[in-house]
Design a protein around this motif. Structure first.
Motif, PDB file in Angstrom:
ATOM      1  N   ASN A  12       0.898  -1.153   0.000  1.00 33.28           N
ATOM      2  CA  ASN A  12       0.000   0.000   0.000  1.00 33.28           C
ATOM      3  C   ASN A  12       0.935   1.201   0.000  1.00 33.28           C
ATOM      4  N   ILE A  13       1.255   1.698  -1.196  1.00 31.89           N
ATOM      5  CA  ILE A  13       2.297   2.712  -1.349  1.00 31.89           C
ATOM      6  C   ILE A  13       1.800   3.902  -2.163  1.00 31.89           C
ATOM      7  N   LYS A  14       2.480   5.021  -1.979  1.00 29.48           N
ATOM      8  CA  LYS A  14       2.186   6.203  -2.778  1.00 29.48           C
ATOM      9  C   LYS A  14       2.543   5.900  -4.228  1.00 29.48           C
ATOM     10  N   TRP A  15       1.645   6.268  -5.152  1.00 30.97           N
ATOM     11  CA  TRP A  15       1.880   6.032  -6.581  1.00 30.97           C
ATOM     12  C   TRP A  15       2.638   7.226  -7.142  1.00 30.97           C
ATOM     13  N   THR A  16       3.784   6.972  -7.707  1.00 26.08           N
ATOM     14  CA  THR A  16       4.600   8.009  -8.335  1.00 26.08           C
ATOM     15  C   THR A  16       4.652   7.728  -9.829  1.00 26.08           C
ATOM     16  N   ILE A  17       4.357   8.755 -10.615  1.00 28.07           N
ATOM     17  CA  ILE A  17       4.457   8.620 -12.071  1.00 28.07           C
ATOM     18  C   ILE A  17       5.355   9.726 -12.602  1.00 28.07           C
ATOM     19  N   VAL A  28       5.628  12.525 -15.608  1.00 28.04           N
ATOM     20  CA  VAL A  28       4.936  13.262 -16.661  1.00 28.04           C
ATOM     21  C   VAL A  28       5.894  14.337 -17.167  1.00 28.04           C
ATOM     22  N   ASP A  29       6.165  14.326 -18.458  1.00 32.12           N
ATOM     23  CA  ASP A  29       7.097  15.284 -19.069  1.00 32.12           C
ATOM     24  C   ASP A  29       8.427  15.333 -18.326  1.00 32.12           C
ATOM     25  N   GLY A  30       8.925  14.171 -17.928  1.00 26.58           N
ATOM     26  CA  GLY A  30      10.208  14.075 -17.255  1.00 26.58           C
ATOM     27  C   GLY A  30      10.193  14.449 -15.786  1.00 26.58           C
ATOM     28  N   LYS A  31       9.043  14.810 -15.256  1.00 28.28           N
ATOM     29  CA  LYS A  31       8.949  15.207 -13.849  1.00 28.28           C
ATOM     30  C   LYS A  31       8.165  14.158 -13.071  1.00 28.28           C
ATOM     31  N   ARG A  32       8.750  13.732 -11.933  1.00 33.96           N
ATOM     32  CA  ARG A  32       8.075  12.746 -11.080  1.00 33.96           C
ATOM     33  C   ARG A  32       7.031  13.462 -10.233  1.00 33.96           C
ATOM     34  N   ILE A  33       5.798  12.911 -10.242  1.00 26.76           N
ATOM     35  CA  ILE A  33       4.742  13.485  -9.413  1.00 26.76           C
ATOM     36  C   ILE A  33       4.119  12.392  -8.560  1.00 26.76           C
ATOM     37  N   ALA A  34       3.697  12.781  -7.359  1.00 26.67           N
ATOM     38  CA  ALA A  34       3.079  11.848  -6.429  1.00 26.67           C
ATOM     39  C   ALA A  34       2.206  12.640  -5.458  1.00 26.67           C
ATOM     40  N   HIS A  35       1.242  11.958  -4.898  1.00 27.63           N
ATOM     41  CA  HIS A  35       0.366  12.537  -3.879  1.00 27.63           C
ATOM     42  C   HIS A  35       0.089  11.446  -2.856  1.00 27.63           C
ATOM     43  N   SER A  36       0.116  11.796  -1.586  1.00 29.58           N
ATOM     44  CA  SER A  36      -0.037  10.786  -0.533  1.00 29.58           C
ATOM     45  C   SER A  36      -1.387  10.084  -0.568  1.00 29.58           C
ATOM     46  N   ARG A  37      -2.386  10.692  -1.195  1.00 23.56           N
ATOM     47  CA  ARG A  37      -3.719  10.081  -1.252  1.00 23.56           C
ATOM     48  C   ARG A  37      -4.014   9.422  -2.595  1.00 23.56           C
TER      49      ARG A  37
END
Length: 181
Positions: free
Chosen positions: A126-131, A133-142
């Motif tokens: 059960n982990i934060k999903w990191t993707i 986009v345009d070379g920048k890693r984005i994630a949100h705790s929810r």
């Protein structure tokens, strides 16, 4: 058979399994249609709703007035979840689309979390999903990636709920119901 699942009645569970098996031409339901099979079980679990074409294409929506405690300690009252048999087969555009849909849901509703349930994942998580986009890693705790066993534990409040389901399915099979596990 001594009923072991206190989060779903024996009558609802066995009726659903029989109905699900009647809707396929062979007994390989669990192997080939796991997503729909588990959605069917979630519809019988308290506080779970399985939308049928409405509500933005979510696979399962969980609403608890008492709140749902996330792994980081945050409390929300709604979880929106999509189910994927194999995230590894999602192309990057599909993953980005799913992530952005979840991000949009968070912007519309503060009191929620969004999950991508990985049905076939062998590792419990059960982990934060990191993707990216345009070379920048984005994630949100929810916005989270969660294995099916962890999602069952979260919505039922019982560790090992998925294992219990599989044990009951094994017992049903041993009692004459044709099920392929």
């Amino acid at each position: 058979m001594n009923w072991k699942l206190n989060f779903i009645s024996q009558e609802d569970f066995t009726r659903y399994v029989r109905k699900a098996l009647d809707n396929v031409s062979n007994d390989f339901l669990l192997e080939y249609d796991k997503e729909n099979f588990h959605k069917g079980i979630f519809q019988y679990i308290a506080d779970c709703h399985v939308p049928r074409g409405e509500e933005g294409g979510w696979g399962v929506i969980v609403r608890k007035d008492s709140g749902i405690i996330l792994s980081d300690g945050d409390v929300v009252h709604t979880i929106y979840a999509q189910m994927k048999s194999k995230r590894s087969t999602m192309n990057s555009l599909t993953a980005i689309h799913s992530y952005l849909k979840m991000q949009s849901q968070l912007l519309e509703e503060d009191d929620c979390a969004c999950f991508l349930i990985e049905i076939d994942e062998k590792q419990s998580h059960n982990i934060k999903w990191t993707i990216t986009v345009d070379g920048k890693r984005i994630a949100h705790s929810r916005i989270r990636l969660i294995s099916l066993d962890q999602f069952y534990a979260l919505v039922t409040g019982q560790e090992g709920a998925l294992d219990q389901i599989y044990m009951v399915l094994t017992e049903l099979r041993e009692n004459g119901m044709e099920i392929c596990l």
